[in-house]
Design a protein around this motif. Structure first.
Motif: not given
Length: 100
Positions: A15-25, A51-52, A56-57, A82-83
């Motif tokens: 599963l490829v995590l997206p560039a932005s793992l923000d609240l919307t994700q 971004r994370v 999400c973490l 970043v992650l």
């Protein structure tokens, strides 16, 4: 969320995590992780993460705990700087093991 074949594991695509793992994700990530926990392994690819967010973490930590409880492998490979930094900053290195 897209998937790719993990060369180390022919059975489960990563599963490829997206560039932005923000609240919307958080919700899409939660759903994708739930689906993957039905497989024989949970493989994640984190090189694109720029971004994370803490939620999400928390989801990644919960997914690792669930995978371990079910006896299935958990792999988070190719994690971006970043992650890696976010996981370390929140003290989640044990809860979210990385393959570097």
């Amino acid at each position: 969320m897209p998937t790719t074949r993990d060369p180390a594991s022919q059975d489960s695509p990563s599963l490829v995590l997206p560039a932005s793992l923000d609240l919307t994700q958080a919700e899409p990530l939660c759903q994708a992780l739930r689906e993957r926990l039905q497989d024989s392994a949970l493989c994640l690819e984190g090189s694109a993460v720029e971004r994370v967010s803490t939620p999400c973490l928390q989801l990644l930590a919960a997914a690792h705990a669930s995978a371990r409880a079910r006896g299935i492998p958990f792999r988070l490979h190719g994690a971006s700087a970043v992650l890696v930094a976010a996981i370390a900053d929140l003290g989640l290195s044990t809860a979210i093991p990385l393959e570097v």
